[in-house]
Design a protein around this motif. Structure first.
Motif, PDB file in Angstrom:
ATOM      1  N   ASP A   1      -4.961   6.215  -3.431  1.00  0.00           N
ATOM      2  CA  ASP A   1      -3.740   5.582  -3.934  1.00  0.00           C
ATOM      3  C   ASP A   1      -3.955   4.109  -4.245  1.00  0.00           C
ATOM      4  OD1 ASP A   1      -2.011   7.780  -3.925  1.00  0.00           O
ATOM      5  OD2 ASP A   1      -1.707   7.608  -1.758  1.00  0.00           O
ATOM      6  N   SER A   2      -4.736   3.427  -3.412  1.00  0.00           N
ATOM      7  CA  SER A   2      -4.970   2.011  -3.674  1.00  0.00           C
ATOM      8  C   SER A   2      -6.477   1.747  -3.703  1.00  0.00           C
ATOM      9  CB  SER A   2      -4.324   1.144  -2.592  1.00  0.00           C
ATOM     10  OG  SER A   2      -5.135   1.097  -1.435  1.00  0.00           O
TER      11      SER A   2
ATOM     12  N   ARG B   1      -1.596  -1.497 -15.939  1.00  0.00           N
ATOM     13  CA  ARG B   1      -0.913  -0.806 -14.836  1.00  0.00           C
ATOM     14  C   ARG B   1      -0.162   0.386 -15.405  1.00  0.00           C
ATOM     15  NH1 ARG B   1      -0.956  -5.294 -11.276  1.00  0.00           N
ATOM     16  NH2 ARG B   1      -3.025  -5.914 -11.871  1.00  0.00           N
TER      17      ARG B   1
ATOM     18  N   LYS C   1      -0.468  10.549   4.642  1.00  0.00           N
ATOM     19  CA  LYS C   1      -1.432  10.668   5.727  1.00  0.00           C
ATOM     20  C   LYS C   1      -1.244   9.564   6.756  1.00  0.00           C
ATOM     21  CE  LYS C   1      -4.786  13.044   2.836  1.00  0.00           C
ATOM     22  NZ  LYS C   1      -5.941  12.876   1.970  1.00  0.00           N
TER      23      LYS C   1
ATOM     24  N   ARG D   1      -4.573  -7.651   5.799  1.00  0.00           N
ATOM     25  CA  ARG D   1      -5.869  -7.917   5.164  1.00  0.00           C
ATOM     26  C   ARG D   1      -5.745  -8.186   3.665  1.00  0.00           C
ATOM     27  NH1 ARG D   1      -8.992  -2.234   4.142  1.00  0.00           N
ATOM     28  NH2 ARG D   1      -7.227  -0.975   3.458  1.00  0.00           N
ATOM     29  N   LEU D   2      -4.540  -8.101   3.125  1.00  0.00           N
ATOM     30  CA  LEU D   2      -4.376  -8.282   1.677  1.00  0.00           C
ATOM     31  C   LEU D   2      -4.739  -9.717   1.280  1.00  0.00           C
ATOM     32  CD1 LEU D   2      -3.317  -6.940  -0.989  1.00  0.00           C
ATOM     33  CD2 LEU D   2      -1.145  -8.087  -0.495  1.00  0.00           C
ATOM     34  N   LEU D   3      -5.596  -9.836   0.274  1.00  0.00           N
ATOM     35  CA  LEU D   3      -5.993 -11.168  -0.190  1.00  0.00           C
ATOM     36  C   LEU D   3      -4.885 -11.761  -1.060  1.00  0.00           C
ATOM     37  CD1 LEU D   3      -9.691 -10.371  -1.156  1.00  0.00           C
ATOM     38  CD2 LEU D   3      -8.850 -11.395   0.970  1.00  0.00           C
TER      39      LEU D   3
ATOM     40  N   VAL E   1       0.833  -1.200   0.000  1.00  0.00           N
ATOM     41  CA  VAL E   1       0.000   0.000   0.000  1.00  0.00           C
ATOM     42  C   VAL E   1       0.864   1.244   0.000  1.00  0.00           C
ATOM     43  CG1 VAL E   1      -1.708   1.313   1.300  1.00  0.00           C
ATOM     44  CG2 VAL E   1      -1.871  -1.172   1.184  1.00  0.00           C
ATOM     45  N   GLU E   2       0.723   2.021  -1.056  1.00  0.00           N
ATOM     46  CA  GLU E   2       1.383   3.317  -1.043  1.00  0.00           C
ATOM     47  C   GLU E   2       0.566   4.219  -0.137  1.00  0.00           C
ATOM     48  OE1 GLU E   2       1.846   4.950  -5.010  1.00  0.00           O
ATOM     49  OE2 GLU E   2       1.592   2.919  -5.758  1.00  0.00           O
ATOM     50  N   THR E   3       1.206   5.198   0.442  1.00  0.00           N
ATOM     51  CA  THR E   3       0.430   6.134   1.248  1.00  0.00           C
ATOM     52  C   THR E   3       0.550   7.503   0.614  1.00  0.00           C
ATOM     53  OG1 THR E   3       2.287   6.605   2.637  1.00  0.00           O
ATOM     54  CG2 THR E   3       0.830   4.842   3.369  1.00  0.00           C
ATOM     55  N   SER E   4      -0.294   8.397   1.006  1.00  0.00           N
ATOM     56  CA  SER E   4      -0.222   9.739   0.423  1.00  0.00           C
ATOM     57  C   SER E   4       0.150  10.741   1.510  1.00  0.00           C
ATOM     58  CB  SER E   4      -1.562  10.086  -0.206  1.00  0.00           C
ATOM     59  OG  SER E   4      -2.571  10.006   0.775  1.00  0.00           O
TER      60      SER E   4
ATOM     61  N   HIS F   1      -4.928 -10.658  -4.625  1.00  0.00           N
ATOM     62  CA  HIS F   1      -4.356  -9.331  -4.885  1.00  0.00           C
ATOM     63  C   HIS F   1      -2.846  -9.329  -4.695  1.00  0.00           C
ATOM     64  CE1 HIS F   1      -8.632  -7.770  -4.008  1.00  0.00           C
ATOM     65  NE2 HIS F   1      -8.440  -7.867  -5.295  1.00  0.00           N
TER      66      HIS F   1
ATOM     67  N   ARG G   1      -1.622 -10.676  -7.991  1.00  0.00           N
ATOM     68  CA  ARG G   1      -1.860  -9.759  -9.105  1.00  0.00           C
ATOM     69  C   ARG G   1      -1.112  -8.437  -8.948  1.00  0.00           C
ATOM     70  NH1 ARG G   1      -5.600 -10.083 -12.644  1.00  0.00           N
ATOM     71  NH2 ARG G   1      -5.787  -7.820 -12.614  1.00  0.00           N
ATOM     72  N   ASP G   2      -1.228  -7.845  -7.771  1.00  0.00           N
ATOM     73  CA  ASP G   2      -0.789  -6.455  -7.621  1.00  0.00           C
ATOM     74  C   ASP G   2       0.617  -6.324  -7.052  1.00  0.00           C
ATOM     75  OD1 ASP G   2      -3.242  -5.753  -8.611  1.00  0.00           O
ATOM     76  OD2 ASP G   2      -4.160  -5.518  -6.637  1.00  0.00           O
TER      77      ASP G   2
ATOM     78  N   PRO H   1      -6.657   7.654   5.038  1.00  0.00           N
ATOM     79  CA  PRO H   1      -5.351   7.325   4.458  1.00  0.00           C
ATOM     80  C   PRO H   1      -5.438   7.047   2.962  1.00  0.00           C
ATOM     81  CG  PRO H   1      -5.713   6.079   6.473  1.00  0.00           C
ATOM     82  CD  PRO H   1      -6.996   6.782   6.177  1.00  0.00           C
ATOM     83  N   GLY H   2      -4.537   7.672   2.234  1.00  0.00           N
ATOM     84  CA  GLY H   2      -4.426   7.391   0.808  1.00  0.00           C
ATOM     85  C   GLY H   2      -5.395   8.128  -0.082  1.00  0.00           C
TER      86      GLY H   2
ATOM     87  N   THR I   1       0.847   2.541   6.753  1.00  0.00           N
ATOM     88  CA  THR I   1      -0.060   1.428   6.933  1.00  0.00           C
ATOM     89  C   THR I   1       0.722   0.257   7.519  1.00  0.00           C
ATOM     90  OG1 THR I   1      -1.227   2.185   4.988  1.00  0.00           O
ATOM     91  CG2 THR I   1      -1.723  -0.028   5.730  1.00  0.00           C
TER      92      THR I   1
ATOM     93  N   TYR J   1      -7.952  -0.623  -2.107  1.00  0.00           N
ATOM     94  CA  TYR J   1      -8.397  -0.897  -0.740  1.00  0.00           C
ATOM     95  C   TYR J   1      -8.739   0.411  -0.022  1.00  0.00           C
ATOM     96  CZ  TYR J   1      -7.039  -5.912  -0.628  1.00  0.00           C
ATOM     97  OH  TYR J   1      -6.938  -7.262  -0.836  1.00  0.00           O
ATOM     98  N   GLN J   2      -7.849   1.398  -0.188  1.00  0.00           N
ATOM     99  CA  GLN J   2      -8.083   2.679   0.490  1.00  0.00           C
ATOM    100  C   GLN J   2      -9.312   3.389  -0.056  1.00  0.00           C
ATOM    101  OE1 GLN J   2      -4.181   4.174  -0.366  1.00  0.00           O
ATOM    102  NE2 GLN J   2      -3.494   3.955   1.766  1.00  0.00           N
TER     103      GLN J   2
END
Lengths: 168, 794
Positions: free
Chosen positions: B114-115, B30, A10, A34-36, A5-8, A39, A42-43, B61-62, A13, B117-118
């Motif tokens: 950003d994601s 992507r 704020k 919580r990452l499946l 997870v990138e953050t911005s 994902h 894939r991600d 967040p994000g 994580t 999920y977020q």
């Protein structure tokens, strides 16, 4: 190592480090708990062959092998796969040689749009491992957890039958 | 692989990438700096938006930005309608609702994060204060006095009233010998459920002001045009790419709110954005299909002659007009009410009605399954009423075989067909006499066995543009192609239609290979990218080969003509004596004077020795606009067995005989037929969208909706008749929808046949165990009551 997870700016994580062997290669990554697994593949690993077709663990498009067993990777957290061996659709062929199931799907026209296909093939592989010589009825029951909307399943059943024959 | 021929089951060239996980669908795109969208959607069927609080979401967040409908009202414009009808009511359709939500799932705000999920986390933090309004979900109820009103532009929720007909039904039934059979027929609402949900990636080029939309669509060129019209974005700065598309079945045939929002939001945040629809979202935000409530009458005589059909239909449009919504229950339905029969009198009225439900538009077959179901159910119902065999009645009323045009009561011209030939062939495969004997024996053993026959004809290969335009089409319906033979003799083909499972890359290459003699592996078929390829209307209405393939065929004839002239010149021979086969030009009777098409292509680019006036290069373009639609037709036969104690229906046998005209790739056509039949069986036995009265969707997941799985079907038995279509130069008709059109009436006729001896005359779809079990109990109760009455009378 990179966080999923990138953050911005704020706030960070929480992440957990896991090591998963996917298609024979070990990957160590920090992931959100919580990452499946779907994902993660894939991600995080960019293995986009595993598809996500629903959010209720019903469609089966995301099926992969976890320690040799077929699982819906949207129903497994990546952290649960820590230390495990995962095989995805990308890891099935031996170089340029397709598995019998992959070859069966091609020969018998077992796919149309191709979206359910990776999951359907992974389920079929597991089915044939458990039952190398299934009847039509057993094939239909064996793939009942994977939906396809294009083929009416007929040529998928034929494809799995052809793969079983080739495996003898 | 080698040179392919017309009619050969060439294995698909798409498959190697798809069976190894190397396909590229929208969610696989992507881009650097890509952000993710999630939509805040209405949780009510009908409500006014009092306020939307987004501050908590903005600070999550994000999260990059949050936009409400009010924020983007000007930029987003309104979603368009692509088909006009006289007096059509067109209420505004904002991509993001800003005053009122009119169906469960109507989007009111969008999160950029950003994601993914977020973004989804932040959706939960948006507080929308709704004033809940009364809702109406039933297309007939919505027209009644006092029903909740959706749009002030559409009094009584009526979007249009439309009619079509021929002959004089009212006059014809005055004949005292005429028997009129009435039935209320409901064609339930369906949810298409392509396995890949919708999704879009919008990539904004800040420097150039260009936008690229990667979107899971059947109509990239129309998305480009409509996006430009809606947003005012200059068309030359809009590029739309449909990558691998995971099924559509009609549901990806529109400009959707999310495509417009993604483009506008990408420009706002100056980053690429991605939205992937969740399955739960798809159930409420992707167009639904069918949903007809119909009062039907069929009229005929004791000897089985049918004199006409009358239809009064409430067609549920959902909350807004989707792109092609006005077309589906009107022309694509009403024009088909004669079926393959003489049907001299037709009287059809259609009321298009707004309700608090997801918009309804084309779903596989689109209007034609509803018509075929109605006609075939009513014909069998009529046969039952007069005590005649349904096959005898069908045969008595069928149109004669014809090869080149037959005008029918609704005014349209069927192209070609041998309707009795289809029926005879299906009966031959099936062995009808034997079945009736088996059925009698089964009944003696307490088993419920039934057979259903359904014939059909459908209008596809859309369309003659001038005809479509006169009926309300907002765009031409031709197709185009570009054939570029490279100097090495390999070829790149650009086509205007793009596949979502139909195998265009294979079939179009096969057509090129069979015409030019170029090996199939030397041919690349490009599609789905508006910057790369030819303009085209898209893939729907079983038209890709009948219209797009014909456009390709015409380009290939131009290539053949040019290479023939050039080869004759190079061989120094009179063109009259130069033959072309298997990719080689030869001079008659001179063995060593030959040139391959690859050699001729090289010479066309070398341009050292061209005939007078010939331009260099080898590239040809054609646009094809058919003179008539194409009309696939056929007969399907289904056998069901019903378990007495549970009402469970099992399809035991399914025979389909179809006339698709000439068939280019039988393997692919058979595959599409299997899939089509399966969707028709699904409608007949399990699928249905169920709303509560206040607009909540109860069937909101694959299992609640009862999407068919592999254990629901038998092995289907397919065969064909071939009446080449005179509507296009390759004589093809289209095969994408036929199975769905024929299957639901075939199955339901079988279900009713299995229960007919109990007195059952009609049952609405889906024939679930519960519904069938209740019908059996009710029928038995009625029989008991009748016996008691008879005893009392004695």
């Amino acid at each position: 190592m990179r966080a999923y997870v990138e953050t911005s700016g704020k706030g960070p994580t929480m992440s957990t480090e896991i090591t998963v062997t996917v298609n024979g290669t070990a990957h160590t990554e920090a992931v959100e708990p919580r990452l499946l697994l779907a994902h993660f593949l894939r991600d995080v690993l960019d293995l986009t062959g595993t598809h996500v077709g629903c959010d209720t663990s019903q469609c089966g498009a995301c099926t992969v092998h976890l320690n040799g067993e077929a699982v819906k990777s949207c129903t497994v957290f990546a952290v649960q796969a820590n230390g495990a061996e995962v095989t995805t659709i990308e890891g099935l062929a031996d170089g340029d040689t397709y598995s019998n199931v992959q070859q069966g799907f091609w020969d018998e026209h077992g796919l149309q749009c191709g979206f359910c296909t990776p999951g359907m093939i992974m389920t079929s592989e597991a089915l044939l491992k458990q039952n190398p010589n299934p009847s039509e009825e057993e094939i239909r029951a064996g793939i009942a957890g994977n939906y396809c909307r294009c083929t009416g399943y007929q040529n998928i059943v034929n494809a799995i039958g052809a793969a079983a024959k080739a495996g003898k | 692989m080698a040179v392919a021929t017309f009619g050969e089951s060439v294995k698909r060239t798409e498959d190697p990438r798809l069976i190894t996980g190397r396909g590229k669908y929208v969610d696989d795109v992507r881009l650097t700096g890509m952000a993710h969208l999630a939509f805040v959607r209405s949780t009510y069927g009908h409500a006014n938006i009092k306020s939307i609080k987004t501050s908590a979401a903005r600070n999550a967040p994000g999260v990059i930005a949050v936009f409400t409908g009010a924020d983007l009202q000007e930029e987003l414009g309104g979603l368009p309608v692509g088909w006009m009808l006289p007096d059509l009511k067109q209420p505004p359709h904002p991509p993001l609702a800003y005053e009122t939500v009119r169906y469960l799932g109507d989007a009111v705000a969008v999160i950029v994060a950003d994601s993914a999920y977020q973004a989804n986390d932040a959706v939960e933090l948006v507080e929308v204060d709704y004033e809940v309004l009364p809702a109406v979900v039933n297309g007939e109820e919505a027209t009644k006095d006092g029903a909740p009103q959706l749009h002030e532009e559409a009094p009584n929720n009526i979007g249009f009233d439309w009619e079509v007909g021929g002959g004089d039904y009212a006059e014809a039934i005055k004949d005292p010998d005429v028997i009129v059979v009435k039935e209320r027929i409901v064609n339930q609402r369906l949810i298409p459920n392509s396995m890949e949900t919708r999704g879009v990636v919008a990539d904004y080029d800040v420097g150039k002001g260009n936008i690229t939309l990667y979107t899971s669509t059947q109509i990239p060129h129309l998305v480009k045009l409509l996006f430009s019209l809606v947003t005012g974005w200059p068309e030359q700065k809009v590029r739309v790419i449909a990558p691998d598309v995971g099924g559509g079945f009609g549901s990806k045939l529109y400009l959707y709110a999310e495509e417009v929002v993604a483009g506008i939001v990408a420009r706002q945040v100056k980053r690429p954005v991605k939205w992937i629809e969740s399955r739960s979202e798809a159930y409420v935000s992707t167009a639904h299909g069918r949903d007809h409530i119909c009062d039907a009458e069929i009229a005929g005589k004791k000897d089985g002659e049918i004199i006409g059909i009358k239809v009064d239909l409430y067609a549920n449009l959902g909350a807004y007009l989707s792109t092609f919504a006005p077309l589906i229950p009107t022309y694509l339905f009403g024009l088909m009410l004669g079926g393959v029969y003489k049907m001299p009198n037709i009287d059809c009225k259609v009321h298009g009605v707004f309700t608090n439900t997801t918009p309804v538009d084309a779903y596989r077959g689109a209007g034609r399954p509803e018509a075929a179901y109605l006609v075939e159910r009513m014909v069998s119902r009529f046969a039952q009423e007069i005590g005649r065999d349904p096959i005898v009645v069908r045969r008595k009323n069928m149109l004669q075989a014809h090869k080149n045009g037959r005008e029918v009561t609704t005014g349209v011209m069927y192209d070609s067909g041998d309707y009795k030939g289809n029926l005879n062939k299906a009966l031959e495969i099936f062995d009808y006499k034997q079945f009736r004997a088996d059925q009698r024996a089964a009944r003696r053993d307490g088993k419920l066995l039934g057979v259903g026959i359904a014939t059909y004809i459908e209008i596809c290969g859309m369309a003659p543009s001038a005809v479509a335009s006169s009926l309300g089409a907002g765009a031409g319906l031709w197709e185009s192609s570009n054939v570029r033979v490279h100097p090495t003799g390999k070829a790149t083909i650009y086509i205007g239609t793009s596949p979502h499972g139909q195998g265009h890359e294979t079939t179009m290459a096969q057509l090129v290979s069979s015409e030019l003699g170029i090996p199939i592996e030397d041919i690349e078929v490009l599609h789905g990218d508006t910057d790369q390829g030819q303009f085209g209307t898209g893939t729907f209405g079983s038209r890709s080969l009948a219209v797009g393939g014909a456009a390709l065929f015409n380009s290939l004839q131009k290539v053949k003509a040019k290479t023939h002239r050039l080869a004759s010149h190079l061989l120094e021979a009179d063109p009259k004596f130069v033959t072309f086969s298997n990719g080689t030009f030869a001079v008659e009777d001179i063995a060593d004077k030959t040139l391959t098409i690859q050699e001729v292509a090289g010479q066309a680019y070398a341009a050292a020795n061209l005939p007078d006036g010939m331009e260099p290069g080898l590239e040809e373009v054609s646009f094809f606009d058919p003179q008539n639609f194409a009309w696939p037709n056929g007969t399907h036969i289904c056998v069901v067995e019903i378990e007495q104690d549970t009402g469970k229906v099992e399809v035991q046998r399914y025979v389909a005989v179809d006339d698709f005209g000439n068939v280019l790739n039988p393997m692919i056509v058979d595959g599409m037929t299997h899939g089509g039949v399966a969707q028709g069986i699904g409608q007949a036995l399990s699928e249905q969208a169920v709303y509560t009265d206040d607009g909540q969707l109860l069937s909101g997941s694959l299992m609640d909706y009862a999407l068919p799985s592999a254990d629901m079907f038998p092995m289907m038995e397919l065969d064909r008749t071939v009446s080449p279509s005179p509507s296009n130069p390759i004589g093809v008709k289209g095969a994408g929808e036929a199975g769905t059109i024929a299957a639901s009436p075939a199955v339901m006729n079988a279900v009713v046949d299995a229960l007919a001896h109990l007195g059952v005359k009609h049952m609405d779809m889906p024939a679930t165990s519960e519904k069938v079990w209740r019908a059996i109990q009710d029928a038995k109760e009625a029989q008991r009551a009748a016996r008691a009455t008879a005893r009392a009378a004695k």
